[in-house]
Design an enzyme around this catalytic site. Structure first.
Site, PDB file in Angstrom:
ATOM      1  N   GLN A  57       6.550  74.322  27.080  1.00  0.00           N
ATOM      2  CA  GLN A  57       6.712  74.986  25.782  1.00  0.00           C
ATOM      3  C   GLN A  57       7.120  73.948  24.720  1.00  0.00           C
ATOM      4  O   GLN A  57       8.078  73.210  24.893  1.00  0.00           O
ATOM      5  CB  GLN A  57       7.787  76.084  25.900  1.00  0.00           C
ATOM      6  CG  GLN A  57       7.992  76.910  24.652  1.00  0.00           C
ATOM      7  CD  GLN A  57       6.752  77.718  24.271  1.00  0.00           C
ATOM      8  OE1 GLN A  57       6.081  78.298  25.114  1.00  0.00           O
ATOM      9  NE2 GLN A  57       6.443  77.738  22.977  1.00  0.00           N
ATOM     10  N   LYS A 112       4.561  85.390  26.139  1.00  0.00           N
ATOM     11  CA  LYS A 112       3.714  84.937  27.247  1.00  0.00           C
ATOM     12  C   LYS A 112       4.039  85.735  28.506  1.00  0.00           C
ATOM     13  O   LYS A 112       3.148  86.140  29.247  1.00  0.00           O
ATOM     14  CB  LYS A 112       3.924  83.431  27.481  1.00  0.00           C
ATOM     15  CG  LYS A 112       3.220  82.594  26.425  1.00  0.00           C
ATOM     16  CD  LYS A 112       3.660  81.152  26.394  1.00  0.00           C
ATOM     17  CE  LYS A 112       3.052  80.471  25.174  1.00  0.00           C
ATOM     18  NZ  LYS A 112       3.647  79.185  24.857  1.00  0.00           N
ATOM     19  N   ASP A 138      -2.583  74.903  29.002  1.00  0.00           N
ATOM     20  CA  ASP A 138      -2.554  74.714  27.546  1.00  0.00           C
ATOM     21  C   ASP A 138      -3.665  73.770  27.096  1.00  0.00           C
ATOM     22  O   ASP A 138      -3.919  73.634  25.908  1.00  0.00           O
ATOM     23  CB  ASP A 138      -1.199  74.109  27.130  1.00  0.00           C
ATOM     24  CG  ASP A 138      -0.324  75.113  26.404  1.00  0.00           C
ATOM     25  OD1 ASP A 138      -0.851  76.168  25.995  1.00  0.00           O
ATOM     26  OD2 ASP A 138       0.887  74.840  26.238  1.00  0.00           O
TER      27      ASP A 138
END
Ligand code: NAP
Length: 279
Positions: A92, A49, A115
């Site tokens: 995460q 990322k 997300d």
């Protein structure tokens, strides 16, 4: 083979498109990834990322905690929610088991939830309202669109997770697909998969789908990532390429699309933020 769906190719095209848009901005966008604990795969995903965020021209921060109290973590997230220099926030996954995943994800402000995993964004997705869409389903739709695959077909999704299968079900429904969503309790999986014009598999079991379970001409999207003997395998056995009209390789199919979709979501969060400011 000319029936490969090339995720890296589409990703690279999308990187250029996004870089052009980002280059024109006066503001510098910032993506923050919060990670807790010591998960090896997560470390790789976070560095991926970072690599792509920097490539696009974003700032990147990894807020890492070896261990942290749930309430402390939520306080940290709330600080980031209020910080106007932060565009997007990701928690995460997986989180260590002692933390309540849902509570933590839902403490991210929906407008910074790049997300697309908060309840707020999920509800909007179901209701077809403007929202941030989870990265892997978004990437899969982009890939199918790039290859001009007609979605008004019989689609079978194997795997009903909140991360992949479930949001994908709704996105495809909005595109008028006729969908069957399968899971671990589905009986006679083969009878169902054999009927699919498009088969999307997100399970995490190497070689779950074999050549005898598909029909000739099917389009296959293999989301699975399974590590074995130092290599990465999908959920679909490689000889399915012989019968599929189009199929994603693993690696090189869905994975690259997930990361670029995240980068697109950061830009979207910025745009949405601007819209809200001007109200
Ligand atoms: P998950 O949360 O573990 O969900 C797996 C799903 O598969 C569940 O719905 C489960 O059913 C179903 N399932 C398990 N065994 C099955 C079987 N024998 N037959 C049919 N369905 C079965 O996993 P996930 O997060 O969705 O990820 C799935 C895979 O995709 C993993 O390999 C993951 O690493 C990979 N992935 C890849 C990317 C990428 O960018 N390439 C992104 C995300 C995930 P139940 O609901 O009944 O338990």
């Amino acid at each position: 083979m000319n029936n490969i769906i090339d995720g890296k190719l589409v990703r690279d095209l999308k990187i250029e498109e996004l870089k052009n848009k980002v280059n024109k901005l006066q503001d510098k966008l910032t993506l923050v990834v919060i990670s807790v604990g010591d998960d090896e795969a997560s470390r790789v995903y976070v560095s991926q990322k970072e690599k792509f965020a920097l490539k696009i021209g974003y700032n990147f921060k990894n807020l890492h905690f070896d261990e942290i109290d749930e309430s402390e973590l939520i306080k940290e997230i709330e600080k980031l929610n209020k910080d106007s220099s932060i565009t997007g926030i990701i928690v995460q996954l997986p989180l260590p088991e002692y933390l309540d995943k849902n509570k933590i994800i839902n403490s991210v402000s929906p407008s910074k939830d790049v997300d697309g995993l908060t309840n707020n964004n999920f509800l909007k997705l179901i209701k077809k309202e403007e929202c941030i869409i989870p990265c892997t389903p978004k990437g899969i739709i982009s890939l199918l669109d790039y290859y001009k695959v007609d979605l008004q077909k019989r689609i079978v999704i194997v795997g009903r997770s909140e991360l992949v299968g479930l949001p994908l079900f709704h996105l495809l429904l909005h595109r008028n697909a006729t969908i069957t969503l399968c899971h671990s309790k589905t009986n006679n999986l083969k009878e169902i998969t054999k009927d699919a014009d498009i088969l999307i598999v997100a399970v995490g079991k190497k070689g779950l789908i074999t050549k005898d379970m598909i029909k000739t001409g099917v389009v296959i999207i293999d989301v699975g990532i399974n590590r074995a003997d130092g290599k990465i395998y999908g959920d679909v056995s490689e000889d399915c390429f012989e019968k599929a009209s189009l199929m994603t390789p693993v690696p090189g199919g869905v994975g690259p699309m997930t990361v670029i979709s995240l980068m697109e979501n950061v830009y979207l969060a910025y745009e949405k933020g601007l819209k809200n400011e001007s109200r």
